[in-house]
Design a protein around this motif. Structure first.
Motif, PDB file in Angstrom:
ATOM      1  N   GLU A   1      73.103  50.404 -17.052  1.00  0.00           N
ATOM      2  CA  GLU A   1      74.508  50.218 -16.660  1.00  0.00           C
ATOM      3  C   GLU A   1      75.211  51.179 -15.938  1.00  0.00           C
ATOM      4  O   GLU A   1      75.075  52.204 -16.646  1.00  0.00           O
ATOM      5  N   ALA A   2      76.006  50.788 -15.605  1.00  0.00           N
ATOM      6  CA  ALA A   2      76.928  51.418 -14.332  1.00  0.00           C
ATOM      7  C   ALA A   2      78.152  52.553 -15.902  1.00  0.00           C
ATOM      8  O   ALA A   2      78.855  52.485 -16.024  1.00  0.00           O
ATOM      9  N   ILE A   3      77.958  53.646 -15.208  1.00  0.00           N
ATOM     10  CA  ILE A   3      78.455  55.226 -15.980  1.00  0.00           C
ATOM     11  C   ILE A   3      79.476  55.666 -15.041  1.00  0.00           C
ATOM     12  O   ILE A   3      79.018  56.187 -13.680  1.00  0.00           O
ATOM     13  N   LYS A   4      80.406  56.580 -15.291  1.00  0.00           N
ATOM     14  CA  LYS A   4      81.233  57.440 -14.718  1.00  0.00           C
ATOM     15  C   LYS A   4      80.480  59.057 -15.109  1.00  0.00           C
ATOM     16  O   LYS A   4      80.537  59.089 -16.294  1.00  0.00           O
ATOM     17  N   ILE A   5      80.373  59.413 -14.539  1.00  0.00           N
ATOM     18  CA  ILE A   5      80.126  60.750 -14.461  1.00  0.00           C
ATOM     19  C   ILE A   5      81.383  62.109 -13.826  1.00  0.00           C
ATOM     20  O   ILE A   5      82.129  61.799 -12.863  1.00  0.00           O
ATOM     21  N   ALA A   6      81.384  62.558 -14.557  1.00  0.00           N
ATOM     22  CA  ALA A   6      82.572  63.613 -14.676  1.00  0.00           C
ATOM     23  C   ALA A   6      82.471  64.488 -13.699  1.00  0.00           C
ATOM     24  O   ALA A   6      81.458  64.614 -13.022  1.00  0.00           O
ATOM     25  N   ALA A   7      83.953  65.017 -13.005  1.00  0.00           N
ATOM     26  CA  ALA A   7      83.843  66.332 -12.480  1.00  0.00           C
ATOM     27  C   ALA A   7      83.364  67.458 -13.317  1.00  0.00           C
ATOM     28  O   ALA A   7      83.321  67.538 -14.653  1.00  0.00           O
ATOM     29  N   SER A   8      82.091  68.048 -12.378  1.00  0.00           N
ATOM     30  CA  SER A   8      81.824  69.727 -13.040  1.00  0.00           C
ATOM     31  C   SER A   8      82.056  70.329 -12.076  1.00  0.00           C
ATOM     32  O   SER A   8      81.768  70.401 -10.259  1.00  0.00           O
ATOM     33  N   ARG A   9      81.330  72.294 -12.540  1.00  0.00           N
ATOM     34  CA  ARG A   9      81.543  73.164 -11.685  1.00  0.00           C
ATOM     35  C   ARG A   9      79.540  73.183 -12.013  1.00  0.00           C
ATOM     36  O   ARG A   9      79.191  73.096 -12.650  1.00  0.00           O
ATOM     37  N   THR A  10      79.914  73.842 -10.730  1.00  0.00           N
ATOM     38  CA  THR A  10      77.656  74.411 -10.745  1.00  0.00           C
ATOM     39  C   THR A  10      78.179  76.183 -10.024  1.00  0.00           C
ATOM     40  O   THR A  10      79.287  76.012  -9.068  1.00  0.00           O
ATOM     41  N   VAL A  11      76.776  76.371  -9.960  1.00  0.00           N
ATOM     42  CA  VAL A  11      76.489  77.516  -8.606  1.00  0.00           C
ATOM     43  C   VAL A  11      75.387  76.869  -7.695  1.00  0.00           C
ATOM     44  O   VAL A  11      74.717  76.357  -8.096  1.00  0.00           O
ATOM     45  N   LYS A  12      75.785  77.320  -6.833  1.00  0.00           N
ATOM     46  CA  LYS A  12      75.156  76.811  -5.795  1.00  0.00           C
ATOM     47  C   LYS A  12      74.688  78.477  -5.289  1.00  0.00           C
ATOM     48  O   LYS A  12      75.212  79.425  -5.174  1.00  0.00           O
TER      49      LYS A  12
ATOM     50  N   ALA B   1      83.717  63.950  -9.493  1.00  0.00           N
ATOM     51  CA  ALA B   1      83.937  62.604  -9.734  1.00  0.00           C
ATOM     52  C   ALA B   1      83.056  61.962  -9.577  1.00  0.00           C
ATOM     53  O   ALA B   1      83.460  61.720  -8.510  1.00  0.00           O
ATOM     54  N   ARG B   2      82.471  60.475 -10.001  1.00  0.00           N
ATOM     55  CA  ARG B   2      81.296  60.104  -9.382  1.00  0.00           C
ATOM     56  C   ARG B   2      80.725  58.994 -10.743  1.00  0.00           C
ATOM     57  O   ARG B   2      80.944  58.697 -11.349  1.00  0.00           O
ATOM     58  N   LYS B   3      79.902  58.062 -10.014  1.00  0.00           N
ATOM     59  CA  LYS B   3      79.483  56.641 -10.247  1.00  0.00           C
ATOM     60  C   LYS B   3      78.106  57.145 -10.288  1.00  0.00           C
ATOM     61  O   LYS B   3      77.228  57.182  -9.421  1.00  0.00           O
ATOM     62  N   GLY B   4      77.844  56.777 -11.423  1.00  0.00           N
ATOM     63  CA  GLY B   4      75.503  56.598 -12.088  1.00  0.00           C
ATOM     64  C   GLY B   4      75.318  55.142 -12.832  1.00  0.00           C
ATOM     65  O   GLY B   4      76.165  54.370 -12.939  1.00  0.00           O
ATOM     66  N   ARG B   5      74.760  55.350 -13.095  1.00  0.00           N
ATOM     67  CA  ARG B   5      73.878  54.764 -13.999  1.00  0.00           C
ATOM     68  C   ARG B   5      73.045  55.381 -15.131  1.00  0.00           C
ATOM     69  O   ARG B   5      72.331  55.976 -14.583  1.00  0.00           O
ATOM     70  N   ASN B   6      73.397  54.195 -15.854  1.00  0.00           N
ATOM     71  CA  ASN B   6      71.946  54.604 -16.934  1.00  0.00           C
ATOM     72  C   ASN B   6      70.961  53.717 -16.807  1.00  0.00           C
ATOM     73  O   ASN B   6      70.357  53.373 -16.655  1.00  0.00           O
ATOM     74  N   PRO B   7      69.988  55.101 -16.388  1.00  0.00           N
ATOM     75  CA  PRO B   7      68.050  54.291 -16.469  1.00  0.00           C
ATOM     76  C   PRO B   7      67.507  53.613 -17.515  1.00  0.00           C
ATOM     77  O   PRO B   7      66.743  53.254 -17.326  1.00  0.00           O
ATOM     78  N   ALA B   8      68.215  53.715 -18.690  1.00  0.00           N
ATOM     79  CA  ALA B   8      66.690  53.050 -20.005  1.00  0.00           C
ATOM     80  C   ALA B   8      68.011  51.837 -19.763  1.00  0.00           C
ATOM     81  O   ALA B   8      67.469  50.682 -19.789  1.00  0.00           O
ATOM     82  N   THR B   9      69.218  51.656 -19.577  1.00  0.00           N
ATOM     83  CA  THR B   9      69.616  50.026 -19.940  1.00  0.00           C
ATOM     84  C   THR B   9      70.009  49.313 -18.161  1.00  0.00           C
ATOM     85  O   THR B   9      70.861  48.127 -17.980  1.00  0.00           O
TER      86      THR B   9
END
Length: 104
Positions: A67-78, A57-65
Motif C-alpha cells: 500500500e502507498a503511504i506518505k512519509i512525513a518530513a523529518s530532521r536527521t544528522v549527516k 516529505a515523500r511517498k513510500g510503500r508498506n512492504p507488507a501490503t
C-alpha cells in the motif's frame, strides 16, 4: 563498540573512575546533540563534521501490503568524514598472491 565499551576504554586509558568516565562521555554526547539541534555544525578535526539536515516529505510503500503511504518530513544528522579518517579507512593492504613457479 558501544557506549559502555567507550566508557571502559576511557576509564582504562586515563585511570579514571567508571562514574567520572561515564559523566565525561555523556557530557560530550549531550553537548554534540544540543549543538546539532540548534542548527550549528559540529566539526572535529581529523575526524569529521556532523550537520543537521532536513528530509522532505515523500511517498513510500508498506512492504507488507504494498500500500502507498506518505512519509512525513523529518530532521536527521549527516556525517561527513574528514580527509585523515577517510585515508585511514582506505589504506590498501598488500595482497598475498603466491608466486607461481614453473616446473622444469
Amino acid at each position: 563498540m558501544n557506549k559502555a565499551d567507550l566508557i571502559e576504554k576511557i576509564r582504562d586509558d586515563y585511570d579514571l573512575t567508571r562514574v567520572l568516565a561515564r559523566d565525561i562521555v555523556e557530557n560530550v554526547f549531550e553537548t554534540l546533540a544540543t549543538t546539532i539541534q540548534s542548527g550549528e555544525e559540529v566539526s572535529i578535526s581529523n575526524f569529521g563534521a556532523f550537520k543537521l539536515a532536513d528530509r522532505a516529505a515523500r511517498k513510500g510503500r508498506n512492504p507488507a501490503t504494498g500500500e502507498a503511504i506518505k512519509i512525513a518530513a523529518s530532521r536527521t544528522v549527516k556525517f561527513r568524514p574528514a580527509a585523515p579518517l577517510k585515508a585511514a579507512l582506505n589504506v590498501k593492504r598488500r595482497s598475498s598472491k603466491k608466486s607461481s613457479k614453473k616446473r622444469a
